[in-house]
Design a protein around this motif. Sequence first.
Motif, PDB file in Angstrom:
ATOM      1  N   UNK A  27       0.833  -1.208   0.000  1.00  0.00           N
ATOM      2  CA  UNK A  27       0.000   0.000   0.000  1.00  0.00           C
ATOM      3  C   UNK A  27       0.864   1.253   0.000  1.00  0.00           C
ATOM      4  N   UNK A  28       1.897   1.252   0.825  1.00  0.00           N
ATOM      5  CA  UNK A  28       2.790   2.399   0.936  1.00  0.00           C
ATOM      6  C   UNK A  28       3.532   2.667  -0.369  1.00  0.00           C
ATOM      7  N   UNK A  29       3.885   1.602  -1.081  1.00  0.00           N
ATOM      8  CA  UNK A  29       4.615   1.730  -2.348  1.00  0.00           C
ATOM      9  C   UNK A  29       3.832   2.578  -3.345  1.00  0.00           C
ATOM     10  N   UNK A  30       2.538   2.313  -3.478  1.00  0.00           N
ATOM     11  CA  UNK A  30       1.704   3.075  -4.406  1.00  0.00           C
ATOM     12  C   UNK A  30       1.328   4.431  -3.804  1.00  0.00           C
ATOM     13  N   UNK A  31       1.086   4.439  -2.509  1.00  0.00           N
ATOM     14  CA  UNK A  31       0.656   5.670  -1.826  1.00  0.00           C
ATOM     15  C   UNK A  31       1.713   6.767  -1.918  1.00  0.00           C
ATOM     16  N   UNK A  32       2.967   6.388  -2.047  1.00  0.00           N
ATOM     17  CA  UNK A  32       4.054   7.371  -2.091  1.00  0.00           C
ATOM     18  C   UNK A  32       4.284   7.944  -3.488  1.00  0.00           C
ATOM     19  N   UNK A  33       3.542   7.438  -4.464  1.00  0.00           N
ATOM     20  CA  UNK A  33       3.648   7.985  -5.810  1.00  0.00           C
ATOM     21  C   UNK A  33       2.829   9.268  -5.914  1.00  0.00           C
ATOM     22  N   UNK A  34       3.077  10.033  -6.971  1.00  0.00           N
ATOM     23  CA  UNK A  34       2.388  11.307  -7.155  1.00  0.00           C
ATOM     24  C   UNK A  34       1.047  11.086  -7.867  1.00  0.00           C
ATOM     25  N   UNK A  35      -0.034  11.351  -7.142  1.00  0.00           N
ATOM     26  CA  UNK A  35      -1.367  11.263  -7.735  1.00  0.00           C
ATOM     27  C   UNK A  35      -2.142  12.538  -7.431  1.00  0.00           C
ATOM     28  N   UNK A  36      -3.103  12.830  -8.282  1.00  0.00           N
ATOM     29  CA  UNK A  36      -4.043  13.898  -8.003  1.00  0.00           C
ATOM     30  C   UNK A  36      -5.433  13.450  -8.444  1.00  0.00           C
ATOM     31  N   UNK A  37      -6.423  14.258  -8.142  1.00  0.00           N
ATOM     32  CA  UNK A  37      -7.815  13.882  -8.401  1.00  0.00           C
ATOM     33  C   UNK A  37      -8.103  13.669  -9.885  1.00  0.00           C
ATOM     34  N   UNK A  38      -7.253  14.249 -10.735  1.00  0.00           N
ATOM     35  CA  UNK A  38      -7.502  14.166 -12.176  1.00  0.00           C
ATOM     36  C   UNK A  38      -6.813  12.983 -12.852  1.00  0.00           C
ATOM     37  N   UNK A  39      -5.882  12.320 -12.156  1.00  0.00           N
ATOM     38  CA  UNK A  39      -5.153  11.245 -12.843  1.00  0.00           C
ATOM     39  C   UNK A  39      -5.283   9.880 -12.165  1.00  0.00           C
ATOM     40  N   UNK A  40      -6.269   9.743 -11.276  1.00  0.00           N
ATOM     41  CA  UNK A  40      -6.509   8.446 -10.641  1.00  0.00           C
ATOM     42  C   UNK A  40      -7.997   8.255 -10.382  1.00  0.00           C
ATOM     43  N   UNK A  41      -8.417   7.001 -10.341  1.00  0.00           N
ATOM     44  CA  UNK A  41      -9.800   6.676  -9.993  1.00  0.00           C
ATOM     45  C   UNK A  41      -9.957   6.518  -8.486  1.00  0.00           C
ATOM     46  N   UNK A  42      -8.844   6.507  -7.773  1.00  0.00           N
ATOM     47  CA  UNK A  42      -8.872   6.385  -6.324  1.00  0.00           C
ATOM     48  C   UNK A  42      -9.332   7.691  -5.684  1.00  0.00           C
ATOM     49  N   UNK A  43      -9.993   7.582  -4.543  1.00  0.00           N
ATOM     50  CA  UNK A  43     -10.398   8.773  -3.798  1.00  0.00           C
ATOM     51  C   UNK A  43      -9.481   9.080  -2.617  1.00  0.00           C
ATOM     52  N   UNK A  44      -8.565   8.167  -2.294  1.00  0.00           N
ATOM     53  CA  UNK A  44      -7.702   8.364  -1.132  1.00  0.00           C
ATOM     54  C   UNK A  44      -6.246   8.655  -1.493  1.00  0.00           C
ATOM     55  N   UNK A  45      -5.828   8.295  -2.690  1.00  0.00           N
ATOM     56  CA  UNK A  45      -4.423   8.455  -3.046  1.00  0.00           C
ATOM     57  C   UNK A  45      -3.988   9.918  -3.114  1.00  0.00           C
ATOM     58  N   UNK A  46      -4.939  10.825  -3.306  1.00  0.00           N
ATOM     59  CA  UNK A  46      -4.574  12.228  -3.450  1.00  0.00           C
ATOM     60  C   UNK A  46      -5.053  13.099  -2.285  1.00  0.00           C
ATOM     61  N   UNK A  47      -5.959  12.568  -1.467  1.00  0.00           N
ATOM     62  CA  UNK A  47      -6.645  13.415  -0.486  1.00  0.00           C
ATOM     63  C   UNK A  47      -5.734  13.815   0.673  1.00  0.00           C
ATOM     64  N   UNK A  48      -5.923  15.023   1.152  1.00  0.00           N
ATOM     65  CA  UNK A  48      -5.189  15.538   2.317  1.00  0.00           C
ATOM     66  C   UNK A  48      -6.187  16.138   3.295  1.00  0.00           C
TER      67      UNK A  48
END
Length: 306
Positions: A27-48
């Motif tokens: 989980x941490x491996x992917x979570x540490x990559x650069x994502x934003x709301x416009x380039x992922x279908x995930x709702x948690x990878x970019x949220x702060x």
Amino acid sequence: MKKFIYKILLISILFPLLFVLLVLLSSSYIDNKEFNNANTESNLLFIQSDMSYDIAFMGISHARNFSRYGNKLIMEKILGKSILNIGKGNGKCGVDGQLFYLKYFYSKNINIDTIIYVLSPPLLYADYLNRASNTFNDEPVRWDFISLYLKTISKNKYQRLLSYISSKLKPGWFLQYGFPEERLKSKLNKIDTAAINEGFNLAYLDGLNENIFDDNCETIEKTIQLAEQNNSKLIFIIPPAVFGKWPGHDRTLSFCKKMNELYTTDYYDFSESIKQPKFYFDHHHLNSEGVKYFTKHYLFSLFEAN
């Protein structure tokens, strides 16, 4: 005999610990990559935490489509507003899941001025979306997320949690990357009645079951109440489709009117607002030019006074 029992106990402790460790590392491996709301279908990878947004979109793919393919940037530029999109497509999430995501985001001290709930009629007739086990498969492991979900009444809860955790050890999780934010230029060449009917069959897997409709409406009413408790204004839009109205349109519109009477929740029926195939990449999803046109000619007026 004692050595044998000791080994069994050791294995029974080590294997679960190893499994948890691998899940967290993955989980941490992917979570540490650069994502934003416009380039992922995930709702948690970019949220702060402690963020504020002018607009948040909720719903199924018709909502998520407003952030895909660079569409989020197009809309933010036209509207002059910051946008959060927590809609979820690909048959993964129903009204129950959308309500939970909103609840979680509020728990992270995220402020939302206006929620646009994209009320596609198929969403209201779908129980299979509420029972989908893969809703959270593209989300990183977050303990506060799991803790809140365990306290939430939900269908298929433990199967969904099992799928969520175990998905972190499957190839699909490691292949996640930020997809390009390039405009979608594909156009629908012509209206295909057979394809439309096939799409109806896929969208209404539970049929036009009024009991399911009523249950989903109750959940959306809870969403309105949650939004009000957190000082967010919620409005409904029925999205455009090249064929206009979906089956169940009138019942959906009646629900919107009822919520307007009870909560003064505004609603807008855009189902027949755009009929030109060139603005779609299929019969009910706008391409980037369609999103631009829809934002300029319809959504802009909703916020013009503000």
